[in-house]
Motif scaffolding. Structure first.
Motif, short mmCIF file in Angstrom:
data_model
loop_
_atom_site.label_atom_id
_atom_site.label_comp_id
_atom_site.label_asym_id
_atom_site.label_seq_id
_atom_site.Cartn_x
_atom_site.Cartn_y
_atom_site.Cartn_z
N SER A 301 0.84 -1.19 0.00
CA SER A 301 0.00 0.00 0.00
C SER A 301 0.88 1.24 0.00
CB SER A 301 -0.92 0.01 1.23
OG SER A 301 -0.15 0.01 2.43
N TRP A 302 0.27 2.35 -0.38
CA TRP A 302 0.98 3.62 -0.38
C TRP A 302 0.39 4.47 0.74
CZ3 TRP A 302 -0.56 8.70 -0.81
CH2 TRP A 302 0.45 9.64 -0.99
N ASN A 303 1.27 5.07 1.53
CA ASN A 303 0.82 5.90 2.64
C ASN A 303 1.51 7.25 2.55
OD1 ASN A 303 -0.58 3.64 4.18
ND2 ASN A 303 1.50 2.86 4.09
N ARG A 304 0.74 8.31 2.68
CA ARG A 304 1.32 9.64 2.67
C ARG A 304 1.89 9.95 4.04
NH1 ARG A 304 -2.63 14.66 3.58
NH2 ARG A 304 -0.58 15.38 4.28
N TYR A 305 2.69 11.01 4.11
CA TYR A 305 3.34 11.39 5.36
C TYR A 305 2.56 12.50 6.03
CZ TYR A 305 7.34 8.62 3.88
OH TYR A 305 8.15 7.59 3.49
N TYR A 306 2.49 12.45 7.36
CA TYR A 306 1.80 13.46 8.13
C TYR A 306 2.75 14.03 9.18
CZ TYR A 306 -2.25 11.01 6.19
OH TYR A 306 -3.15 10.41 5.35
N LYS A 430 3.14 3.02 9.29
CA LYS A 430 2.51 3.96 8.37
C LYS A 430 1.11 3.50 7.96
CE LYS A 430 6.21 3.94 5.71
NZ LYS A 430 7.16 4.22 4.60
N SER A 431 0.91 2.20 7.82
CA SER A 431 -0.41 1.67 7.49
C SER A 431 -1.39 1.91 8.63
CB SER A 431 -0.33 0.17 7.17
OG SER A 431 0.46 -0.06 6.02
N GLU A 434 -2.24 5.59 8.64
CA GLU A 434 -3.14 5.89 7.52
C GLU A 434 -4.55 5.39 7.79
OE1 GLU A 434 -3.88 7.65 3.83
OE2 GLU A 434 -2.01 7.62 4.95
N SER A 435 -4.65 4.19 8.35
CA SER A 435 -5.97 3.62 8.67
C SER A 435 -6.70 4.48 9.69
CB SER A 435 -5.80 2.19 9.20
OG SER A 435 -7.03 1.66 9.60
N TYR A 437 -6.11 7.68 10.27
CA TYR A 437 -6.37 8.98 9.68
C TYR A 437 -7.61 8.95 8.80
CZ TYR A 437 -5.05 13.64 8.01
OH TYR A 437 -5.02 14.98 7.74
N ARG A 438 -7.85 7.83 8.14
CA ARG A 438 -8.98 7.72 7.23
C ARG A 438 -10.25 7.20 7.91
NH1 ARG A 438 -7.59 7.91 1.78
NH2 ARG A 438 -5.34 8.02 1.38
#
Length: 502
Positions: A301-306, A430-431, A434-435, A437-438
């Motif tokens: 998966s692709w995860n953006r940075y925060y 990171k996953s 991301e999970s 965050y979404r």
């Protein structure tokens, strides 16, 4: 059929590629591709255990000084520089005192080092050792070895050096180009440990086995204690609940590390030099070295940075973790949010050179895991503004003695320039981020948490006032005197059914 290649210049050696020839047939060209060994075609880079820092790491002017020693040179790369002459005289003084206090003859020590000269040369880039004959090279590593030994065993304080000089020496011993092979350093340290017992019992059949197991353990303790003193961080105060929670969360990891630990743990002779030792103990931290082939993990998966404040706004908190492996970042789920557990890191003058030299070491060693490089890039993704540094400092994750929050943020920006992390590093962390965050439900609760809590407080206040008024009215009514027949008043009225009954 033949392919004609018109090339100017003299004919080349047969060791070069056939493409440099004036002409070649298709068959010979294909044969070259299938059979020639690229390691012997004259184009392969020399592989050494103590290499030069790659040129791409020196391209950033802000980082150039991070690879050069300030006060002391170790090995041939920076030997003879004028600005390092002061410490060279101190090396001679310390070695003279050591030989004087030792029961081992100076000739025996020197002969032992001289026997290792040919092996020691192989650790360095070939062009750097050509200027030294065997006598000069032996003297250099002899003095460097005892200097390192005295520093590791805290004997340098007897030389009345300034604190600034001691800190600079410590910094210089972590530079990639400033290393001495353990193949030389360990035998020198044993002269001190054995107190004149010589080198009897050494296994001559194995060049990597330099001592008995007990001697290895003693030397490991000396070096580990030196690193532990450097990494020492004041303990954080924890609440009772945090202690209970952390003990339960750490228990599965401790059990896993105990059961997965290989019975044949690494000995001192499995390391190449001090920086190599530090890497596998405090960066990689799993007790197993990546030798040979590398395994590439698929990125699912692709995860953006925060940044820190972006994550804080969606309910993710930050906590310091109790581990000396400073790359060991984890994510822990909570009821409505989550927490990033990040090891504590002290930002001092030597922190930036240390991280950059560890990253250069990973690149030269071909370590695909790139744990240090991936760690600093991950931290850079969290630190976008000085406010992010402030938050991490308030949680005890970052400690600094050198500058402002903006300066620390700038340090991470400079360190990560031209660095390429392992794409799979921290994939689970990171996953999870991301999970979270979404997550629509969690984000809705967090988004309306303040308005809802404000409304609850507001209406609770109104409800409290109304309830207090009703209670006061009822209490006043209950205490009011009631007139009895005949004009008498009683403080306690008689119930109606009893009155008519009488």
């Amino acid at each position: 059929m033949s392919i004609a290649l018109n090339m100017e210049g003299p004919s080349h050696s047969s060791s070069l590629s056939p493409l440099h020839s004036a002409s070649l047939s298709t068959d010979s060209w294909l044969h070259f591709l299938m059979t020639e060994n690229p390691e012997h075609d004259g184009t392969a880079d020399q592989q050494t255990d103590i290499p030069r820092v790659p040129s791409e790491f020196r391209e950033m002017k802000e980082n150039t000084g991070c690879y050069e020693p300030k006060v002391v040179s170790i090995g041939p790369y920076h030997h003879g520089k004028k600005e390092l002459e002061k410490m060279e005289s101190l090396k001679t003084k310390m070695a003279r005192q050591f030989v004087k206090d030792s029961s081992v003859a100076a000739e025996e020590m020197y002969t032992k080092v001289k026997d290792l000269v040919s092996d020691a040369r192989e650790y360095y880039a070939e062009e750097s050792t050509g200027q030294f004959n065997d006598e000069k090279f032996t003297l250099m590593i002899f003095l460097d070895g005892y200097f390192i030994h005295q520093f590791l065993t805290n004997k340098l304080q007897n030389q009345k050096l300034r604190n600034e000089d001691v800190a600079s020496v410590r910094r210089d011993l972590f530079l990639l180009e400033n290393q001495l092979p353990f193949r030389v350093l360990i035998p020198l340290m044993r002269f001190y440990g054995r107190k004149g017992d010589g080198i009897a019992g050494e296994d001559k059949s194995s060049p990597r086995r330099l001592s008995s197991e007990s001697e290895d353990k003693n030397l490991m303790k000396i070096i580990e204690q030196f690193f532990n003193d450097i990494l020492a961080i004041p303990p954080q105060r924890e609440s009772c609940w945090e202690k209970i929670s952390n003990s339960f969360s750490e228990l599965p990891r401790k059990l896993k590390s105990i059961t997965s630990k290989s019975p044949g743990s690494m000995s001192i002779t499995d390391f190449d030099h001090l920086l190599d030792f530090f890497y596998w103990k405090f960066v990689y931290g799993e007790g197993e070295r990546e030798r040979g082939g590398r395994r590439y993990r698929e990125i699912t998966s692709w995860n953006r940075y925060y940044s820190v404040n972006e994550l804080k706004n969606v309910g993710i908190s930050f906590m310091p973790s109790n581990t000396r492996v400073f790359t060991d970042v984890m994510f822990k789920n909570t009821l409505l949010g989550g927490a990033l557990l990040i090891p504590q890191l002290s930002i001092e003058e030597e922190t930036k050179p240390l991280l950059l030299n560890l990253a250069a070491y990973e690149t030269c060693a071909g370590l695909y895991s790139a744990k240090c490089t991936s760690y600093v890039c991950f931290m850079r993704s969290l630190i976008d503004k000085p406010e992010d540094v402030k938050e991490l400092r308030s949680k005890g994750i970052l400690r600094s003695t050198i500058g402002s929050d903006d300066q620390i943020a700038q340090i991470f920006r400079e360190i990560t320039t031209n660095l390429a992390p392992n794409p799979s590093a921290y994939n689970e962390v990171k996953s999870s981020v991301e999970s979270h965050y979404r997550s629509t439900v969690k984000r809705w609760i967090l988004q309306y948490k303040d308005p809802i809590s404000t409304a609850v407080v507001k209406y609770s206040f109104i409800y409290g006032i109304a309830l207090s008024a009703i209670q006061a009215y009822l209490a006043k009514t209950k205490e009011k005197p009631v007139a009895e027949p005949g004009g008498l008043e009683t403080e306690h009225p008689i119930p109606p059914y009893e009155y008519f009954h009488n």
